[in-house]
Design a protein around this motif. Structure first.
Motif, short mmCIF file in Angstrom:
data_model
loop_
_atom_site.label_atom_id
_atom_site.label_comp_id
_atom_site.label_asym_id
_atom_site.label_seq_id
_atom_site.Cartn_x
_atom_site.Cartn_y
_atom_site.Cartn_z
N GLY A 261 1.20 -1.36 0.07
CA GLY A 261 -0.02 -0.17 0.74
C GLY A 261 0.64 1.23 0.40
O GLY A 261 0.57 2.35 -0.88
N GLY A 262 1.79 1.13 0.82
CA GLY A 262 3.15 2.40 0.74
C GLY A 262 3.75 2.72 -0.70
O GLY A 262 3.66 4.22 -1.13
N ALA A 263 3.77 1.98 -0.89
CA ALA A 263 4.59 1.64 -2.09
C ALA A 263 3.66 2.19 -3.37
O ALA A 263 3.78 2.78 -4.20
N PHE A 264 2.67 1.98 -3.36
CA PHE A 264 1.70 2.25 -4.24
C PHE A 264 0.75 3.75 -4.19
O PHE A 264 0.86 4.36 -4.92
N LEU A 265 0.81 3.92 -2.80
CA LEU A 265 0.27 5.56 -3.09
C LEU A 265 1.20 6.08 -2.73
O LEU A 265 0.96 7.37 -3.11
N SER A 266 3.14 5.95 -2.74
CA SER A 266 3.49 7.10 -3.31
C SER A 266 4.42 7.24 -4.19
O SER A 266 4.18 8.53 -4.78
N LEU A 267 4.49 5.77 -5.63
CA LEU A 267 4.06 6.43 -6.90
C LEU A 267 3.09 6.80 -7.46
O LEU A 267 2.96 7.31 -8.42
N LEU A 268 1.79 6.82 -7.26
CA LEU A 268 0.38 7.14 -7.43
C LEU A 268 0.42 8.44 -7.93
O LEU A 268 0.33 8.48 -9.15
N PRO A 269 1.15 9.14 -7.21
CA PRO A 269 0.77 10.94 -7.50
C PRO A 269 1.95 11.38 -9.10
O PRO A 269 1.51 12.46 -9.50
N GLU A 270 3.25 10.15 -8.36
CA GLU A 270 3.69 10.17 -10.11
C GLU A 270 2.31 10.57 -11.12
O GLU A 270 3.67 10.98 -12.32
N PHE A 271 1.78 9.67 -10.98
CA PHE A 271 1.23 9.14 -12.97
C PHE A 271 0.38 10.25 -12.48
O PHE A 271 -0.02 10.45 -13.33
N LEU A 272 -0.77 10.55 -11.17
CA LEU A 272 -1.09 11.66 -11.59
C LEU A 272 -1.28 13.08 -11.19
O LEU A 272 -2.02 13.28 -9.80
#
Lengths: 313, 291
Positions: A261-272
């Motif tokens: 979860g931590g990895a996913f949500l840390s990367l999310l802003p990079e895509f969004l």
């Protein structure tokens, strides 16, 4: 349980290799902040998955670590390890003070109490101008160094962060297997049954809560001494929510949920990047969708897929 | 003296808002055992609805305020069907996390619809301030107190003297026994959500002219409403009313005589002290939930 250690070894190797492979400082920095998020999320995962309690104030504890350690090093010139230790102790004390009355009670008083504490801490970060620099922030926090060796590049600092992440995971895996972990699992099934067996329910919950807050503070300390400048927005209510989303998305009942979860949500802003104003709502929607359609989170999904594959072969 | 009266009335005005929010918490807690973290968002939506009806559509207050009440009830029902019902079988903690998610969605949604800025709402009645014991009271303050008094009177009658009200109470005391006695428990739970949403929205509509309507006003109001409910003992409605007024007055006095910057910290301090010292509430005689 052996599987946990094996997984951890894989994660450790990946964390060792990635900063060398990743092209450019920007990506290393993303990986570094990912480590900090995972560290904070790990503590919350123990609290939510094993003690069955929610904290909505973890951003506040994260901020406490950052501000106490940062202010001591910026204003009084304390050496970083000493300032950090002081921040950890102070956070543990405050966490104990909040947790003690609320965790003795049945139900979910802790969630509301930590929500309140988070808000108060945020107010303090803004109001105590002489210590925190107020809304304009606190500058001049010292970077971390070992003797004359400064951990001031993203790559060097990344190793420090991930070393602490791995250590915290090791500690947490052991905690889950220890007497405390077993007691917590027992009270997860039935609190009444556990307490008739002489398990001091409140004590174990409090221990996990304090540990979880200390991990959040550690994350804050790491953040402060890397960025060397902190301002209140970083430690607001939205970050607390984001942490809860990380745990639920990753999977509430496994420590590895915090990692995923931590990895996913840390990367999310990079895509969004373009989302900005929508980000708040997206976080809430992820939370609701996962709860309704995928209650086990990503870890649960992976386990199901794993079982299917094994079942077919 | 004039100043003291002024502070007390300012406190009472906010106090009734906390009280209504606290009763909103109680209604849902009694029906499902869930602490609803989206309660503050119901209040925020009430304020936003009033802004829309009054400032955008220019409807008169005697139409817009009842409409806010009805819309709030609708929000409560949609909330039950959309969030609580699908999750309740997974356990209370999952529902609570769900309400957190819903609160974030509502907050984010409100930000997109109504924008990030605080919105000014005209007072419901624009009369000159009234002099009372040397203090000059804004008429909006009187409107808030009066509307709340009417709402409380209706609810008191409803829960104390009608079959439907008693049926809802029966469900919160013992759902199984109520079902055996022929009470449609599901429908009573839906009604509880409806009333909870309606009361909270009404609270939002009432303070919008005083504090402005803002998308992120909900979190703080939820915390204070919860504090009101805790002072009265969670689940106890008259207790929440008294608790809300008490908290409001304390806040008004501390903002006046101590510091307004730390006014918001008071609710939290009270919350912790009450949980520490008398978790069963200051007003109830009931048993606490210690294990």
């Amino acid at each position: 349980m052996k599987k946990d250690y094996l997984l951890l070894l894989v994660v450790a190797l990946a964390a060792f290799a990635l900063p060398m492979i990743l092209p450019g400082d920007y990506y290393v920095e993303v990986f570094l902040f990912m480590g900090i998020n995972i560290l904070v999320a790990l503590g919350l995962s123990l609290l939510m998955g094993y003690a069955g309690q929610i904290s909505l104030g973890h951003a506040g504890f994260y901020g406490m670590g950052a501000y106490i350690s940062g202010a001591l090093s910026a204003h009084l010139g304390w050496p970083v390890p000493l300032a950090a230790l002081m921040a950890l102790v102070a956070t543990a004390l405050v966490a104990g003070l909040i947790g003690w009355p609320t965790l003795r009670l049945k139900g979910h008083y802790l969630a509301m109490a930590t929500l309140g504490l988070g808000i108060i801490l945020y107010i303090l970060f803004v109001q105590l101008r002489s210590i925190t620099g107020g809304a304009s922030g606190l500058a001049g926090i010292q970077p971390v160094h070992i003797g004359g060796f400064y951990l001031d590049t993203p790559r060097r600092y990344c190793y420090l962060v991930w070393a602490l992440v791995i250590l915290s995971f090791l500690f947490s895996i052991n905690l889950v297997r220890s007497r405390t972990g077993l007691a917590l699992r027992a009270l997860h099934y039935s609190e009444v049954a556990a307490s008739t067996l002489g398990i001091d329910v409140a004590k174990y919950k409090l221990q996990v809560f304090v540990f979880s807050c200390v991990l959040a503070a550690l994350g804050g300390i790491l953040y402060a001494h890397y960025i060397t400048f902190i301002s209140p927005e970083t430690f607001g209510f939205m970050y607390s929510i984001k942490l809860v989303v990380m745990i639920v998305l990753g999977g509430m009942y496994s420590l590895w949920g915090a990692l995923l979860g931590g990895a996913f949500l840390s990367l999310l802003p990079e895509f969004l990047h373009r989302l900005e104003d929508f980000e708040v709502m997206v976080n809430g929607l992820i939370l609701l969708m996962i709860l309704i359609f995928l209650p086990g989170g990503l870890v649960g999904l992976l386990q199901k897929i794993g079982e299917k594959i094994r079942g077919h072969s | 003296m004039a100043q003291l009266v002024q502070y007390i009335f300012a406190g009472l005005t906010m106090g009734v808002i906390y009280a209504l929010t606290g009763v909103g918490f109680n209604l849902i807690y009694n029906a499902t055992g869930v602490i609803n973290f989206a309660q503050g968002e119901f209040v925020m939506l009430g304020a936003m609805f009033l802004y829309t009806f009054q400032e955008v559509l220019h409807w008169p207050p005697f139409i817009s305020l009842p409409l806010v009440f009805l819309m709030g009830g609708l929000v409560g029902v949609v909330f039950e069907y959309g969030v609580v019902k699908p999750l309740i079988r997974l356990g209370v903690i999952t529902v609570i996390i769900g309400t957190i998610g819903a609160s974030v969605v509502l907050k984010g949604g409100a930000m997109l619809v109504w924008g990030k800025n605080a919105l000014a709402v005209e007072p419901l009645i624009s009369e000159k301030p009234v002099a009372f014991l040397g203090a000059s009271l804004n008429t909006q303050v009187l409107v808030v107190l009066m509307v709340t008094a009417i709402a409380v009177a209706i609810f008191w009658y409803f829960f104390g003297f009608t079959i439907l009200g008693k049926a809802i109470q029966a469900c919160s005391v013992n759902p199984l026994a109520a079902r055996l006695a022929g009470v449609p428990v599901e429908r009573m739970i839906t009604l509880s959500f409806c009333f909870s949403g309606a009361l909270s929205a009404l609270a939002g509509g009432l303070i919008a002219p005083i504090t402005l309507a803002e998308y992120d006003m909900g979190t703080m109001l939820a915390l204070k409403g919860f504090c009101a409910a805790i002072i009265g003992g969670l689940g106890n409605n008259p207790g929440a009313m008294v608790g809300g007024l008490l908290l409001g007055v304390m806040e008004g006095l501390s903002a006046g005589y101590l510091s307004s910057g730390y006014k918001d910290a008071l609710a939290f301090l009270v919350l912790i002290l009450v949980l520490f010292w008398r978790p069963e509430g200051l007003i109830t005689r009931g048993k606490g939930e210690r294990v």
